[in-house]
Write an enzyme that holds these catalytic residues in place. Structure first.
Site, PDB file in Angstrom:
ATOM      1  N   ASP A 150      49.600  39.663  43.808  1.00 12.56           N
ATOM      2  CA  ASP A 150      49.141  38.822  42.701  1.00 12.56           C
ATOM      3  C   ASP A 150      49.944  39.188  41.442  1.00 12.56           C
ATOM      4  O   ASP A 150      50.760  40.117  41.468  1.00 12.56           O
ATOM      5  CB  ASP A 150      47.626  38.965  42.478  1.00 12.56           C
ATOM      6  CG  ASP A 150      47.203  40.363  42.039  1.00 12.56           C
ATOM      7  OD1 ASP A 150      48.033  41.088  41.458  1.00 12.56           O
ATOM      8  OD2 ASP A 150      46.046  40.737  42.263  1.00 12.56           O
ATOM      9  N   ASP A 186      48.819  50.365  39.102  1.00  8.77           N
ATOM     10  CA  ASP A 186      49.658  51.333  38.397  1.00  8.77           C
ATOM     11  C   ASP A 186      49.575  52.741  38.945  1.00  8.77           C
ATOM     12  O   ASP A 186      49.901  53.702  38.246  1.00  8.77           O
ATOM     13  CB  ASP A 186      49.273  51.350  36.912  1.00  8.77           C
ATOM     14  CG  ASP A 186      47.777  51.616  36.705  1.00  8.77           C
ATOM     15  OD1 ASP A 186      47.072  51.847  37.709  1.00  8.77           O
ATOM     16  OD2 ASP A 186      47.322  51.600  35.561  1.00  8.77           O
ATOM     17  N   GLY A 187      49.125  52.911  40.199  1.00  9.68           N
ATOM     18  CA  GLY A 187      48.999  54.257  40.733  1.00  9.68           C
ATOM     19  C   GLY A 187      47.642  54.863  40.399  1.00  9.68           C
ATOM     20  O   GLY A 187      46.769  54.193  39.840  1.00  9.68           O
ATOM     21  N   HIS A 241      40.209  42.872  44.051  1.00 12.87           N
ATOM     22  CA  HIS A 241      41.223  43.795  44.560  1.00 12.87           C
ATOM     23  C   HIS A 241      40.952  45.213  44.051  1.00 12.87           C
ATOM     24  O   HIS A 241      40.636  45.400  42.872  1.00 12.87           O
ATOM     25  CB  HIS A 241      42.626  43.361  44.103  1.00 12.87           C
ATOM     26  CG  HIS A 241      43.071  42.060  44.661  1.00 12.87           C
ATOM     27  ND1 HIS A 241      44.131  41.330  44.153  1.00 12.87           N
ATOM     28  CD2 HIS A 241      42.586  41.322  45.710  1.00 12.87           C
ATOM     29  CE1 HIS A 241      44.279  40.217  44.855  1.00 12.87           C
ATOM     30  NE2 HIS A 241      43.357  40.192  45.799  1.00 12.87           N
ATOM     31  N   GLU A 262      33.122  44.973  39.472  1.00 18.39           N
ATOM     32  CA  GLU A 262      34.010  43.848  39.814  1.00 18.39           C
ATOM     33  C   GLU A 262      33.226  42.640  40.314  1.00 18.39           C
ATOM     34  O   GLU A 262      33.619  41.491  40.076  1.00 18.39           O
ATOM     35  CB  GLU A 262      35.039  44.290  40.864  1.00 18.39           C
ATOM     36  CG  GLU A 262      35.945  45.421  40.417  1.00 18.39           C
ATOM     37  CD  GLU A 262      36.666  45.135  39.104  1.00 18.39           C
ATOM     38  OE1 GLU A 262      37.006  43.967  38.840  1.00 18.39           O
ATOM     39  OE2 GLU A 262      36.890  46.096  38.334  1.00 18.39           O
ATOM     40  N   HIS A 305      32.329  40.399  37.548  1.00 20.78           N
ATOM     41  CA  HIS A 305      33.385  39.458  37.163  1.00 20.78           C
ATOM     42  C   HIS A 305      33.413  38.239  38.085  1.00 20.78           C
ATOM     43  O   HIS A 305      33.512  37.100  37.628  1.00 20.78           O
ATOM     44  CB  HIS A 305      34.756  40.144  37.213  1.00 20.78           C
ATOM     45  CG  HIS A 305      35.011  41.085  36.085  1.00 20.78           C
ATOM     46  ND1 HIS A 305      34.759  40.771  34.772  1.00 20.78           N
ATOM     47  CD2 HIS A 305      35.510  42.355  36.070  1.00 20.78           C
ATOM     48  CE1 HIS A 305      35.089  41.789  33.995  1.00 20.78           C
ATOM     49  NE2 HIS A 305      35.532  42.770  34.765  1.00 20.78           N
TER      50      HIS A 305
END
Length: 522
Positions: free
Chosen positions: A179, A184-185, A203, A226, A229
């Protein structure tokens, strides 16, 4: 290629180069600007100042910082002070803070993204699992988080196996995972989710150390946020709300805050009518409604206990199936016939377990039955145990998957067989300190190991590798712990009025006899 994607990749590259994406080093002005841009504050500042897009001036940076400080409940200075940088370095959700109606901050702390679901049942499907957390735990913890939201509105999130039926697709990914918003780790962005729409998604960053307990990064806690959301909620400015952008200490028992509840009810109460499970069940308890099954309470000897592919805890007894609530107690609408859910499955089952995302296995005598998605019997089953698990004996007492490393454990008498990538290892049950032989059931649930022998229940600590030490010691009664029979047992133990009279009569007769004997001795 989409400009937003290129912009996100650029921001992550800069932040990674500066060493701040994972919150590992100090945050300087450049990386702070990238952070503010990523989470919508720079665009919001430019809009508020009536400036054209991509006008990254010092004044815009100050305005964006002030908005960030206001959102996070910090002292509003416009300066990138130590406290502000510390909040920027916390692990958080990857969804923007300033988006849609949230540009003009509201008197209410919660905010709505804009879209809502127009149906009462929303289906979700896992399209990719974690390398860190077993699939059955992922499913059960996500389901538990979904049910917490459904306590307060008449919308249900239901797992399905068919991709075509799914309204929401859930997966784990790393870095560029398909996406426009790469991860970012470790430690930085934990997860992100879309608003309700035809291609909705959730995700999770699989570089995080996901767990189902207080160690590592608690999956349930992040999933709870999440799902808010994907139901239509934006980030909240209330630091105690689940929908606050940054994550606090691990809390696997986290519940929705009143701010979250007010937000979700404002979205759906008018659409589907006022609703809460408390109102439906006529109780204020946080526990789900349960029933007392007289048969289970009077004779708690069961055949098997395990969790299925949807994370539901089930008990088999004499051809009947009982759904068990996480806190104990039989769920409504049970018992059911085993064959209703698993067609053709024999009624006499000796062991059962769900093996990650491969299916649920049932063992009876020398046979193994396997069921896959939608409880469909796997092709070619039943098979002999020797074919499926070479070296494992027939007529096992119990079985479970050790999801830490994918090992399978089969228990029989005073021995166990461990199966993983080759011939099984045979060991003594006494390698599990405090656990007896001749088990009735062994299962993994809520990240812990559980053992049952007759009416004795043992909770096992996987870290110290011993039976849990508690104020009320183990073993405990299966009937009162899992079947909610305490109330039944209390009623059963309470004497009737006739029994009370008889008891008092016997007491009086004994007292009188002692009195007579003592008088005669004198």
């Amino acid at each position: 290629m989409d400009n937003s994607y290129l912009r996100t990749v650029f921001l992550l590259a800069v932040m990674s180069w500066l060493g701040t994406a994972g919150g590992k080093h100090d945050m300087n002005e450049m990386s702070a600007m990238m952070y503010l841009d990523r989470y919508g504050y720079m665009d919001a500042a430019m809009e508020k100042m009536n400036m054209s897009a991509n006008n990254y001036t010092h004044d815009v940076m100050v305005m964006a910082t002030r908005q960030f400080q206001s959102f996070m409940g910090l002292k509003v200075t416009g300066n990138l002070d130590r406290e502000t940088k510390a909040v920027m370095m916390k692990p958080r959700c990857g969804v923007k803070d300033m988006m849609g109606p949230a540009y003009s901050r509201r008197s209410k702390r919660y905010a709505h993204i804009g879209n809502v679901w127009e149906m009462r049942t929303v289906y979700y499907k896992f399209t990719g699992y974690s390398r860190k957390l077993a699939a059955n735990l992922v499913r059960s913890e996500f389901k538990r988080a979904a049910e917490e939201w459904s306590r307060y509105v008449n919308v249900r999130l239901v797992p399905v196996w068919s991709r075509r039926r799914a309204n929401v697709r859930v997966k784990f990914g790393r870095m560029n995972h398909g996406d426009p918003w790469p991860f970012d780790g470790p430690y930085g962005v934990l997860a992100h989710a879309s608003q309700p729409h035809s291609e909705a998604f959730v995700h999770f960053d699989d570089d995080e150390k996901w767990t189902a307990n207080r160690r590592g990064r608690n999956f349930y806690q992040t999933a709870l946020h999440e799902i808010g959301h994907v139901l239509g909620l934006d980030h909240s400015t209330d630091k105690d709300a689940v929908m606050f952008p940054t994550v606090g200490e691990n809390n696997p028992e986290l519940k929705l805050h009143p701010d979250d509840i007010n937000g979700i009810k404002a979205l759906y109460d008018r659409r589907f009518g006022r609703f809460s499970l408390e109102e439906e069940w006529g109780q204020t308890s946080q526990k789900p409604a349960t029933i007392i099954d007289k048969e289970l309470c009077e004779n708690p000897q069961i055949d098997v206990m395990f969790s299925d592919m949807n994370g539901e805890l089930l008990v088999f007894k004499g051809g009947k199936m009982y759904g068990i609530a996480p806190e104990g107690g039989v769920l409504p609408h049970y018992p059911q016939s085993i064959s209703e859910r698993w067609p053709e499955l024999p009624s006499e089952i000796q062991a059962a377990f769900t093996y990650s995302d491969r299916g649920t296995y049932f063992l009876t005598g020398s046979e193994v039955w396997k069921y896959e998605e939608n409880n469909q019997r796997a092709k070619g089953f039943p098979k002999l145990i020797e074919e499926v698990f070479p070296g494992v004996p027939s007529d096992v007492d119990a079985a479970m998957e050790w999801e830490m490393d994918g090992s399978l454990f089969f228990f029989k008498g005073d021995n166990f067989w461990c199966v993983k990538n080759g011939p099984p290892f045979k060991g003594s049950i006494f390698s599990w300190p405090g656990i007896p032989g001749n088990l009735t059931a062994a299962f993994r649930y809520m990240g812990n190991s559980h053992f049952i022998s007759g009416n004795s229940y043992y909770l096992f600590d996987d870290v110290s590798f011993e039976v849990v030490r508690a104020e009320i010691p183990y073993p405990r009664n299966v009937s009162s712990t899992w079947f909610g029979c305490s109330e039944f047992e209390e009623k059963k133990a309470t004497p009737t009025s006739e029994a009370h009279c008889l008891q008092h009569t016997v007491t009086l007769m004994l007292t009188f006899s002692v009195f007579v004997v003592s008088r005669s001795i004198q």
